[in-house]
Motif scaffolding. Sequence first.
Motif, mmCIF file in Angstrom:
data_model
loop_
_atom_site.group_PDB
_atom_site.id
_atom_site.type_symbol
_atom_site.label_atom_id
_atom_site.label_comp_id
_atom_site.label_asym_id
_atom_site.label_seq_id
_atom_site.Cartn_x
_atom_site.Cartn_y
_atom_site.Cartn_z
ATOM 1 N N SER A 149 10.348 -1.376 -9.751
ATOM 2 C CA SER A 149 10.738 -2.725 -8.646
ATOM 3 C C SER A 149 9.208 -3.538 -8.644
ATOM 4 C CB SER A 149 10.122 -1.633 -6.994
ATOM 5 O OG SER A 149 11.349 -0.699 -7.198
ATOM 6 N N LYS A 150 9.216 -4.316 -8.113
ATOM 7 C CA LYS A 150 8.923 -5.703 -8.036
ATOM 8 C C LYS A 150 7.887 -5.271 -6.407
ATOM 9 C CE LYS A 150 8.175 -10.688 -8.130
ATOM 10 N NZ LYS A 150 8.436 -11.866 -7.672
ATOM 11 N N ILE A 151 6.680 -5.184 -6.008
ATOM 12 C CA ILE A 151 5.184 -5.596 -4.988
ATOM 13 C C ILE A 151 4.736 -6.067 -5.572
ATOM 14 C CG2 ILE A 151 3.959 -3.665 -3.849
ATOM 15 C CD1 ILE A 151 6.987 -2.659 -4.463
ATOM 16 N N VAL A 152 4.955 -7.188 -4.245
ATOM 17 C CA VAL A 152 3.819 -8.470 -4.110
ATOM 18 C C VAL A 152 2.259 -7.807 -2.949
ATOM 19 C CG1 VAL A 152 3.289 -10.855 -3.017
ATOM 20 C CG2 VAL A 152 4.833 -9.913 -4.593
ATOM 21 N N ILE A 153 1.270 -7.798 -3.560
ATOM 22 C CA ILE A 153 -0.044 -7.760 -2.575
ATOM 23 C C ILE A 153 -0.348 -9.128 -1.950
ATOM 24 C CG2 ILE A 153 -2.198 -6.510 -2.683
ATOM 25 C CD1 ILE A 153 -1.485 -5.080 -4.931
ATOM 26 N N VAL A 154 -0.524 -9.349 -0.471
ATOM 27 C CA VAL A 154 -1.236 -9.970 -0.489
ATOM 28 C C VAL A 154 -2.150 -10.008 0.990
ATOM 29 C CG1 VAL A 154 1.102 -11.652 -0.305
ATOM 30 C CG2 VAL A 154 0.320 -9.851 1.842
ATOM 31 N N GLY A 155 -2.488 -11.195 1.460
ATOM 32 C CA GLY A 155 -4.105 -11.093 2.263
ATOM 33 C C GLY A 155 -5.158 -12.515 2.032
ATOM 34 N N GLY A 156 -6.061 -12.498 2.907
ATOM 35 C CA GLY A 156 -6.488 -14.259 2.739
ATOM 36 C C GLY A 156 -7.261 -14.036 1.417
ATOM 37 N N PHE A 157 -8.552 -14.566 1.527
ATOM 38 C CA PHE A 157 -9.070 -14.966 0.726
ATOM 39 C C PHE A 157 -10.217 -13.910 0.978
ATOM 40 C CE2 PHE A 157 -13.158 -18.311 -1.079
ATOM 41 C CZ PHE A 157 -12.911 -17.745 -2.172
ATOM 42 N N GLY A 158 -10.592 -13.438 -0.244
ATOM 43 C CA GLY A 158 -11.753 -11.959 -0.703
ATOM 44 C C GLY A 158 -11.548 -11.017 -0.234
ATOM 45 N N LEU B 6 6.325 -15.706 -5.915
ATOM 46 C CA LEU B 6 6.258 -14.683 -6.289
ATOM 47 C C LEU B 6 6.967 -13.195 -4.761
ATOM 48 C CD1 LEU B 6 2.393 -14.744 -6.026
ATOM 49 C CD2 LEU B 6 3.775 -13.701 -7.925
ATOM 50 N N PHE B 7 7.246 -14.078 -4.333
ATOM 51 C CA PHE B 7 8.274 -13.137 -3.209
ATOM 52 C C PHE B 7 9.210 -13.055 -3.863
ATOM 53 C CE2 PHE B 7 5.968 -14.191 1.433
ATOM 54 C CZ PHE B 7 5.139 -13.729 1.008
ATOM 55 N N SER B 8 10.475 -14.124 -4.506
ATOM 56 C CA SER B 8 11.128 -13.268 -5.130
ATOM 57 C C SER B 8 11.608 -12.740 -5.794
ATOM 58 C CB SER B 8 11.604 -14.629 -5.619
ATOM 59 O OG SER B 8 12.808 -15.012 -6.473
ATOM 60 N N GLY B 9 12.622 -11.332 -5.533
ATOM 61 C CA GLY B 9 12.434 -10.410 -6.077
ATOM 62 C C GLY B 9 11.976 -9.574 -6.254
ATOM 63 N N SER B 10 10.517 -9.546 -4.673
ATOM 64 C CA SER B 10 9.937 -8.209 -4.680
ATOM 65 C C SER B 10 10.742 -7.245 -3.403
ATOM 66 C CB SER B 10 8.715 -8.985 -3.732
ATOM 67 O OG SER B 10 8.002 -9.968 -5.081
ATOM 68 N N LEU B 11 10.628 -6.307 -3.587
ATOM 69 C CA LEU B 11 11.245 -5.054 -3.488
ATOM 70 C C LEU B 11 9.696 -4.576 -1.638
ATOM 71 C CD1 LEU B 11 13.575 -2.843 -2.952
ATOM 72 C CD2 LEU B 11 11.504 -1.145 -3.822
ATOM 73 N N GLY B 12 8.948 -4.926 -1.574
ATOM 74 C CA GLY B 12 8.312 -5.203 -0.574
ATOM 75 C C GLY B 12 6.616 -5.363 -0.882
ATOM 76 N N ALA B 13 6.028 -5.556 -0.009
ATOM 77 C CA ALA B 13 4.714 -6.054 -0.067
ATOM 78 C C ALA B 13 3.434 -5.341 1.044
ATOM 79 C CB ALA B 13 4.728 -7.347 0.816
ATOM 80 N N VAL B 14 2.069 -5.224 0.041
ATOM 81 C CA VAL B 14 1.469 -5.350 0.838
ATOM 82 C C VAL B 14 0.605 -5.866 0.992
ATOM 83 C CG1 VAL B 14 -1.262 -3.358 -0.092
ATOM 84 C CG2 VAL B 14 0.654 -2.807 -0.416
ATOM 85 N N VAL B 15 0.451 -5.952 2.785
ATOM 86 C CA VAL B 15 -1.126 -6.476 3.123
ATOM 87 C C VAL B 15 -1.894 -6.035 3.608
ATOM 88 C CG1 VAL B 15 -1.628 -8.134 5.405
ATOM 89 C CG2 VAL B 15 0.901 -7.875 4.788
ATOM 90 N N LEU B 16 -3.047 -6.903 2.754
ATOM 91 C CA LEU B 16 -4.406 -6.342 2.607
ATOM 92 C C LEU B 16 -5.159 -6.901 3.384
ATOM 93 C CD1 LEU B 16 -5.830 -3.581 0.303
ATOM 94 C CD2 LEU B 16 -6.232 -5.283 -1.034
ATOM 95 N N VAL B 17 -6.668 -6.451 4.174
ATOM 96 C CA VAL B 17 -6.396 -7.295 5.166
ATOM 97 C C VAL B 17 -8.708 -6.539 5.172
ATOM 98 C CG1 VAL B 17 -4.725 -6.906 6.586
ATOM 99 C CG2 VAL B 17 -6.676 -5.252 7.101
ATOM 100 N N ASP B 18 -9.292 -7.398 5.844
ATOM 101 C CA ASP B 18 -10.889 -7.341 6.235
ATOM 102 C C ASP B 18 -10.455 -7.018 7.064
ATOM 103 O OD1 ASP B 18 -13.796 -7.728 6.115
ATOM 104 O OD2 ASP B 18 -13.948 -8.805 4.571
ATOM 105 N N THR B 19 -11.440 -6.619 7.802
ATOM 106 C CA THR B 19 -12.042 -6.021 9.212
ATOM 107 C C THR B 19 -12.383 -7.212 9.429
ATOM 108 O OG1 THR B 19 -13.629 -4.566 9.393
ATOM 109 C CG2 THR B 19 -11.252 -3.681 9.435
ATOM 110 N N ARG B 20 -13.522 -7.765 8.904
ATOM 111 C CA ARG B 20 -14.173 -8.681 9.519
ATOM 112 C C ARG B 20 -13.805 -9.902 9.568
ATOM 113 N NH1 ARG B 20 -18.582 -8.446 4.002
ATOM 114 N NH2 ARG B 20 -16.102 -8.718 3.758
#
Length: 213
Positions: free
Chosen positions: A30-39, A115-129
């Motif tokens: 499975s293809k997974i994408v990890i997304v989120g803001g800069f840094g 990057l989303f093409s063919g992806s099964l799901g994603a992780v949204v990584l967040v920084d609370t700051r």
Amino acid sequence: MDSKTSDPTADGRLGSVQDPPLRRTARDASKIVIVGGFGVGKTTMVGSVSEIRPLSTEETMTQAGVGIDDLSQVEHKNTTTVAFDFGRITLNEQRVLYLFGAPGQERFWFLWDRLFSGSLGAVVLVDTRRLEESFYSLDRLEAHGMPFVVAVNRFSGPRPSIDRVRDALSLPGDIPLVECDARTRESSKTVLITLVRHLARLQDPTAFEEIAP
């Protein structure tokens, strides 16, 4: 930008490393994408959990990014992903995940659709700051109809509770929200397992897939 090369060896010495081959028993990739803001730690997560040497398109930041990239909360960051990061992790005898870390800066967001093409799901990584930088990721995934989980990468500074983070992101209760340390393999792996279990439940609400750690 100047090119940045990373050492492929685990102990920091120059040399070659033999990547573990894909298991013959692997049947479900499975293809997974990890997304989120800069840094927020996307490159770090891919690097910490990948069982192969991760492919990274990090470049050294130069004066070209002045006034464009917001470094207010990441003063010590001197590299940036300009295309994507790639890694692989085997969760069990049959299941393999291919990981794609998306670039975080707005000027590279045009790459996300591919990057989303063919992806099964994603992780949204967040920084609370910098929670506000997560809204674009959430909006894009919802627009694509892609299932996702949210992982709070704990940095230094204030540590709001998970419930407060959920409220701040207006995150529905049926979307998993977990804490993690993107620098740690086991912690990052737990995030990915949470995503796989979430995907299994969406396909079959009665399912609770057990995946060996």
